[in-house]
Design a protein around this motif. Structure first.
Motif, PDB file in Angstrom:
ATOM      1  N   ALA A   1       0.774  -1.267   0.106  1.00 37.51           N
ATOM      2  CA  ALA A   1       0.041   0.038   0.044  1.00 37.51           C
ATOM      3  C   ALA A   1       0.748   1.286  -0.057  1.00 37.51           C
ATOM      4  CB  ALA A   1      -0.773   0.037   1.168  1.00 37.51           C
ATOM      5  N   TYR A   2       2.278   0.960   0.458  1.00 38.34           N
ATOM      6  CA  TYR A   2       2.971   2.451   0.582  1.00 38.34           C
ATOM      7  C   TYR A   2       4.038   2.251  -0.270  1.00 38.34           C
ATOM      8  CZ  TYR A   2       0.015   1.722   4.705  1.00 38.34           C
ATOM      9  OH  TYR A   2      -0.911   1.393   5.575  1.00 38.34           O
ATOM     10  N   PHE A   3       3.845   1.683  -1.475  1.00 37.59           N
ATOM     11  CA  PHE A   3       4.983   1.434  -2.332  1.00 37.59           C
ATOM     12  C   PHE A   3       5.312   2.894  -2.833  1.00 37.59           C
ATOM     13  CE2 PHE A   3       6.853   0.675  -6.353  1.00 37.59           C
ATOM     14  CZ  PHE A   3       7.154  -0.441  -6.500  1.00 37.59           C
ATOM     15  N   CYS A   4       4.464   3.979  -2.762  1.00 44.29           N
ATOM     16  CA  CYS A   4       4.743   5.348  -3.340  1.00 44.29           C
ATOM     17  C   CYS A   4       5.788   5.991  -2.291  1.00 44.29           C
ATOM     18  CB  CYS A   4       3.396   6.035  -3.696  1.00 44.29           C
ATOM     19  SG  CYS A   4       3.766   7.667  -4.124  1.00 44.29           S
ATOM     20  N   GLN A   5       5.657   5.596  -1.025  1.00 46.76           N
ATOM     21  CA  GLN A   5       6.408   6.342  -0.094  1.00 46.76           C
ATOM     22  C   GLN A   5       8.112   6.132  -0.290  1.00 46.76           C
ATOM     23  OE1 GLN A   5       5.555   5.737   3.916  1.00 46.76           O
ATOM     24  NE2 GLN A   5       3.390   5.700   3.589  1.00 46.76           N
ATOM     25  N   VAL A   6       8.255   5.016  -0.902  1.00 42.47           N
ATOM     26  CA  VAL A   6       9.733   4.723  -1.286  1.00 42.47           C
ATOM     27  C   VAL A   6      10.144   5.310  -2.368  1.00 42.47           C
ATOM     28  CG1 VAL A   6      11.225   2.907  -1.409  1.00 42.47           C
ATOM     29  CG2 VAL A   6       9.687   2.786   0.591  1.00 42.47           C
ATOM     30  N   TRP A   7       9.097   5.307  -3.431  1.00 41.80           N
ATOM     31  CA  TRP A   7       9.524   5.361  -4.852  1.00 41.80           C
ATOM     32  C   TRP A   7       9.054   6.525  -5.494  1.00 41.80           C
ATOM     33  CZ3 TRP A   7      13.751   2.623  -5.713  1.00 41.80           C
ATOM     34  CH2 TRP A   7      14.008   1.567  -5.256  1.00 41.80           C
ATOM     35  N   CYS A   8       8.066   7.328  -4.996  1.00 38.09           N
ATOM     36  CA  CYS A   8       7.572   8.305  -5.769  1.00 38.09           C
ATOM     37  C   CYS A   8       8.286   9.646  -5.596  1.00 38.09           C
ATOM     38  CB  CYS A   8       6.028   8.728  -5.206  1.00 38.09           C
ATOM     39  SG  CYS A   8       4.597   7.472  -5.936  1.00 38.09           S
ATOM     40  N   MET A   9       8.212  10.401  -6.539  1.00 36.13           N
ATOM     41  CA  MET A   9       9.186  11.611  -6.582  1.00 36.13           C
ATOM     42  C   MET A   9       8.512  12.433  -5.603  1.00 36.13           C
ATOM     43  SD  MET A   9       9.137  12.163 -10.776  1.00 36.13           S
ATOM     44  CE  MET A   9      10.505  13.699 -10.627  1.00 36.13           C
ATOM     45  N   GLY A  10       9.386  13.170  -5.004  1.00 35.12           N
ATOM     46  CA  GLY A  10       9.083  14.212  -3.908  1.00 35.12           C
ATOM     47  C   GLY A  10       8.786  13.554  -2.579  1.00 35.12           C
ATOM     48  N   SER A  11       8.731  12.254  -2.219  1.00 39.31           N
ATOM     49  CA  SER A  11       8.211  11.600  -1.063  1.00 39.31           C
ATOM     50  C   SER A  11       9.622  11.963   0.039  1.00 39.31           C
ATOM     51  CB  SER A  11       7.881  10.158  -1.217  1.00 39.31           C
ATOM     52  OG  SER A  11       7.852   9.406  -0.062  1.00 39.31           O
TER      53      SER A  11
ATOM     54  N   LYS B   1       1.346  -8.796  -6.766  1.00 43.51           N
ATOM     55  CA  LYS B   1       2.028  -9.416  -7.970  1.00 43.51           C
ATOM     56  C   LYS B   1       2.401  -8.290  -8.928  1.00 43.51           C
ATOM     57  CE  LYS B   1       1.086 -12.283 -12.023  1.00 43.51           C
ATOM     58  NZ  LYS B   1       0.247 -13.411 -12.630  1.00 43.51           N
ATOM     59  N   ALA B   2       1.579  -7.051  -9.024  1.00 44.96           N
ATOM     60  CA  ALA B   2       1.839  -6.331  -9.878  1.00 44.96           C
ATOM     61  C   ALA B   2       2.943  -5.451  -9.266  1.00 44.96           C
ATOM     62  CB  ALA B   2       0.617  -5.387 -10.184  1.00 44.96           C
ATOM     63  N   GLY B   3       2.889  -5.076  -7.930  1.00 42.43           N
ATOM     64  CA  GLY B   3       3.857  -4.543  -7.373  1.00 42.43           C
ATOM     65  C   GLY B   3       5.301  -5.146  -7.189  1.00 42.43           C
ATOM     66  N   ASN B   4       5.348  -6.417  -7.238  1.00 43.01           N
ATOM     67  CA  ASN B   4       6.691  -6.968  -7.455  1.00 43.01           C
ATOM     68  C   ASN B   4       7.277  -6.562  -8.835  1.00 43.01           C
ATOM     69  OD1 ASN B   4       6.857  -8.408  -4.634  1.00 43.01           O
ATOM     70  ND2 ASN B   4       5.454 -10.158  -5.378  1.00 43.01           N
ATOM     71  N   GLU B   5       6.332  -6.934  -9.897  1.00 38.81           N
ATOM     72  CA  GLU B   5       6.932  -6.511 -11.071  1.00 38.81           C
ATOM     73  C   GLU B   5       7.416  -5.216 -11.159  1.00 38.81           C
ATOM     74  OE1 GLU B   5       3.932  -7.228 -13.650  1.00 38.81           O
ATOM     75  OE2 GLU B   5       3.850  -9.512 -13.428  1.00 38.81           O
ATOM     76  N   LEU B   6       6.640  -4.214 -10.470  1.00 37.13           N
ATOM     77  CA  LEU B   6       6.868  -2.729 -10.746  1.00 37.13           C
ATOM     78  C   LEU B   6       8.410  -2.563  -9.828  1.00 37.13           C
ATOM     79  CD1 LEU B   6       6.293  -0.134 -11.888  1.00 37.13           C
ATOM     80  CD2 LEU B   6       4.666   0.100  -9.892  1.00 37.13           C
TER      81      LEU B   6
ATOM     82  N   SER C   1      10.340   8.930 -11.541  1.00 36.91           N
ATOM     83  CA  SER C   1       9.995   9.492 -12.779  1.00 36.91           C
ATOM     84  C   SER C   1       8.530   9.791 -12.950  1.00 36.91           C
ATOM     85  CB  SER C   1      10.697   8.739 -13.799  1.00 36.91           C
ATOM     86  OG  SER C   1       9.798   7.649 -13.988  1.00 36.91           O
ATOM     87  N   PRO C   2       8.037  10.885 -13.596  1.00 35.08           N
ATOM     88  CA  PRO C   2       6.742  10.968 -13.545  1.00 35.08           C
ATOM     89  C   PRO C   2       5.934   9.472 -14.338  1.00 35.08           C
ATOM     90  CG  PRO C   2       7.869  12.891 -14.589  1.00 35.08           C
ATOM     91  CD  PRO C   2       8.861  11.825 -14.347  1.00 35.08           C
ATOM     92  N   GLU C   3       6.898   8.899 -15.186  1.00 34.72           N
ATOM     93  CA  GLU C   3       6.275   7.675 -15.703  1.00 34.72           C
ATOM     94  C   GLU C   3       6.128   6.487 -14.549  1.00 34.72           C
ATOM     95  OE1 GLU C   3       8.004  10.217 -18.675  1.00 34.72           O
ATOM     96  OE2 GLU C   3       8.944   9.389 -17.190  1.00 34.72           O
ATOM     97  N   LEU C   4       6.956   6.383 -13.752  1.00 34.25           N
ATOM     98  CA  LEU C   4       6.924   5.625 -12.657  1.00 34.25           C
ATOM     99  C   LEU C   4       5.840   5.794 -11.493  1.00 34.25           C
ATOM    100  CD1 LEU C   4       8.379   3.014 -11.339  1.00 34.25           C
ATOM    101  CD2 LEU C   4       9.675   4.553 -10.106  1.00 34.25           C
ATOM    102  N   ASP C   5       5.704   7.346 -11.678  1.00 37.11           N
ATOM    103  CA  ASP C   5       4.686   7.699 -10.470  1.00 37.11           C
ATOM    104  C   ASP C   5       3.361   7.162 -11.314  1.00 37.11           C
ATOM    105  OD1 ASP C   5       6.563   8.791  -8.942  1.00 37.11           O
ATOM    106  OD2 ASP C   5       5.829  10.859  -9.103  1.00 37.11           O
ATOM    107  N   ALA C   6       3.034   7.317 -12.471  1.00 38.91           N
ATOM    108  CA  ALA C   6       2.090   6.875 -12.994  1.00 38.91           C
ATOM    109  C   ALA C   6       1.711   5.468 -12.857  1.00 38.91           C
ATOM    110  CB  ALA C   6       1.942   7.278 -14.529  1.00 38.91           C
ATOM    111  N   GLN C   7       2.724   4.609 -13.064  1.00 37.43           N
ATOM    112  CA  GLN C   7       2.606   3.015 -13.047  1.00 37.43           C
ATOM    113  C   GLN C   7       2.333   2.955 -11.351  1.00 37.43           C
ATOM    114  OE1 GLN C   7       6.597   2.586 -15.011  1.00 37.43           O
ATOM    115  NE2 GLN C   7       5.444   0.688 -15.420  1.00 37.43           N
ATOM    116  N   ILE C   8       2.980   3.467 -10.343  1.00 36.88           N
ATOM    117  CA  ILE C   8       2.651   3.280  -9.189  1.00 36.88           C
ATOM    118  C   ILE C   8       1.167   3.614  -8.884  1.00 36.88           C
ATOM    119  CG2 ILE C   8       3.166   4.189  -6.717  1.00 36.88           C
ATOM    120  CD1 ILE C   8       6.009   4.430  -7.826  1.00 36.88           C
ATOM    121  N   ARG C   9       0.686   4.634  -9.301  1.00 34.67           N
ATOM    122  CA  ARG C   9      -0.868   4.897  -9.138  1.00 34.67           C
ATOM    123  C   ARG C   9      -1.658   3.954  -9.572  1.00 34.67           C
ATOM    124  NH1 ARG C   9       1.219  10.402 -10.105  1.00 34.67           N
ATOM    125  NH2 ARG C   9       0.459  10.195 -12.577  1.00 34.67           N
TER     126      ARG C   9
END
Length: 550
Positions: free
Chosen positions: A459-469, A499-504, A478-486
């Protein structure tokens, strides 16, 4: 509320269990299954007494929702603010009946809807009812829409469509935009509505804990910001069962000082998940060492704002040169403990759905590291250190605190990187500088720790990997990775999202910004007779039941 909080790198190895979480003898390999808390019913406990432990930092920012809050902030917050949810050691959610008499989760149409029924006895210390307004303001300030709020995490809250009054003020209806996989991770703590003004939210809690906006079995008796001491006492306005302890005391202290204080009887518990600390603890009489798997990560972070490390090939070279096996052996020397090298910053190996997402992206390969540096134009000099355009390949690592294990890890990393021509300068910093180092990015390379407040890691994938966190001090993304995380976060089925998070995560690791090093055990030495406290894994329980056996 938030899964990840930053902690000092070596997992606060001689700092007692920060989340409030049987006699130990040295009998071989350490077992970490389950929790070790000496769980006792209230009738077995004395009325009175005190519990004193230490924290690496009593941070200036007391608002646990704020981006500058960390694991130590949350540990203190839970002792004088509403805690609406309990968790078992394996991460099972249960509402705290002193605040919530019912929590109903259902899918209505295509949306997750959670209905909370609030205990009519629940009030903040200033007399304000704890009702739907606290939920509304917690959501409004945490959803990420209003950039006036410098928020720690928007995960989950950003996917809520509405928070509304139900049948009365004490019923709250939370409707998500679609099916949400992890509703039990939200509204576990709530914000007083008076703290929802942006200036108050951001600055009002700095060196001001605001106990009048809290609630619970304990409240703040005293706070010495200069000496890093916080004392809690029973709250006369509490409507539930009274706290067994008279006083709960936290003291900011360096690791070695904490161990000395424990041996001298000045404090009642301390972490001993390091060789020297555990060896000393095993010589003491009248103590237990409580051990469990630690829901914590140690990782190596590279600052992408450092000019040298802005080159992706250099980052890959640095991380390829890191011998994690050697660092792991140093970390766990003397503990009779081993573990597989971690391959995720989202889940732990003991959790369902965990996968090693790192090994296909990065492995220990010093020859490859040298090749990458050659290709990037960094040539070896006479002293073995590489240079380019007259500049040495030199990076700085702040060593935070005086823990011997952390110092040994820093020196080992220094020697490991020198083999491929990287000069790693280690600069000593006190534990009290921890937040400053992280928030201001005063590092090139950093040994950092993450601590989990609940089991819903993906649930908190964005905390580690989103820009500006705030929990992305590397500055990766990157904006592209942020969009994939969303997009991943909107998958409603928990296992499908994992499963999707592991791939990402494999794609995220390919930025070469963060390298998981080890998880490790939680080992807490406590004075005999301390109940409902110790090494608890995901455990969050009633603080009023922590105390001393009769």
């Amino acid at each position: 509320m938030k899964r990840w909080s930053v902690i000092i790198a070596a997992m606060a190895v001689t700092i007692a269990c920060i989340t409030g979480c049987g006699a130990a003898i040295d009998t071989g390999a350490v077992k970490t299954e389950g929790a070790s808390l000496n769980l006792q019913p209230r009738e077995n406990l004395e009325d009175g007494g005190s519990l004193t432990t230490v924290l690496a930092e009593v941070s200036a920012q007391w608002n646990t929702f704020h981006a500058d809050g960390n694991a130590y902030t949350l540990a203190l917050w839970r002792w004088y603010n509403p805690v609406l949810a309990y968790f078992s050691p394996d991460g099972q959610y249960a509402p705290n009946p002193d605040y919530l008499t019912d929590v109903r989760t259902e899918v209505v149409g295509r949306d997750t809807v959670v209905t909370y029924t609030i205990n009519p006895k629940a009030f903040f210390n200033d007399g304000t009812p704890i009702d739907y307004r606290a939920f509304v303001e917690t959501w409004r300030t945490s959803r990420g829409i209003d950039d006036r709020y410098i928020v720690s995490s928007t995960d989950g809250y950003s996917q809520i469509a509405s928070v509304t009054r139900g049948a009365d003020d004490r019923e709250v209806v939370v409707r998500f935009d679609g099916v949400y996989a992890w509703p039990d991770g939200l509204f576990n703590v709530v914000l007083h509505p008076k703290a929802a003004d942006p200036d108050v939210y951001n600055e009002g809690y700095v060196r001001k804990p605001h106990p009048e906006w809290g609630a619970g079995p304990f409240t703040i008796a005293s706070y010495d910001a200069d000496n890093g001491t916080v004392v809690f006492e029973r709250n006369p306005k509490w409507w539930g069962k009274p706290g067994k302890l008279d006083r709960r005391i936290f003291r900011q202290m360096e690791s070695q000082a904490a161990l000395n204080a424990f041996q001298n009887g000045e404090i009642d518990a301390t972490g001993v998940a390091a060789k020297d600390a555990r060896a000393r603890a095993l010589t003491m009489n009248g103590i237990d060492i409580r051990t469990a798997a630690a829901p914590q990560q140690s990782l190596l972070v590279l600052n992408l704002d450092t000019p040298i490390l802005s080159d992706r090939r250099v980052r890959e070279a640095v991380l390829s040169a890191v011998d994690r096996e050697t660092l792991s052996r140093i970390r766990f020397t003397g503990l009779n403990y081993t573990e597989e090298l971690p391959g995720s910053l989202s889940l732990y190996p003991f959790q369902p759905g965990y996968e090693d997402n790192l090994s296909d992206v990065l492995s220990y390969d010093p020859a490859k590291a040298e090749e990458l540096l050659d290709r990037s134009g960094w040539t070896e000099g006479g002293d073995g250190i590489r240079s380019k355009d007259g500049r040495r390949l030199s990076l700085e690592l702040p060593n935070i605190g005086d823990d011997t294990t952390t110092q040994n890890l820093s020196r080992a990393l220094q020697a490991i990187l020198k083999k491929v021509g990287v000069d790693l300068a280690v600069r000593q910093r006190p534990s009290a500088d921890f937040s400053q180092v992280v928030v201001n990015k005063e590092f090139d390379v950093l040994l950092l720790g993450f601590s989990s407040s609940d089991p819903f890691g993906m649930a908190y994938f964005c905390q580690v990997w989103c820009m500006g966190s705030q929990l992305n001090p590397a500055g990766a993304g990157s904006p592209e990775l942020d969009a994939q995380i969303r997009a991943m976060s909107r998958i409603g089925d928990p296992m499908a999202q994992i499963k999707a998070g592991n791939e990402l995560e494999r794609e995220a690791f390919a930025q070469f910004s963060n390298l998981p090093l080890f998880n490790g055990p939680s080992m807490v030495a406590v004075k005999e007779g301390l109940a409902n406290y110790g090494a608890g894994q995901f455990y969050v329980g009633p603080i009023e039941d922590i105390g001393w056996e009769k």
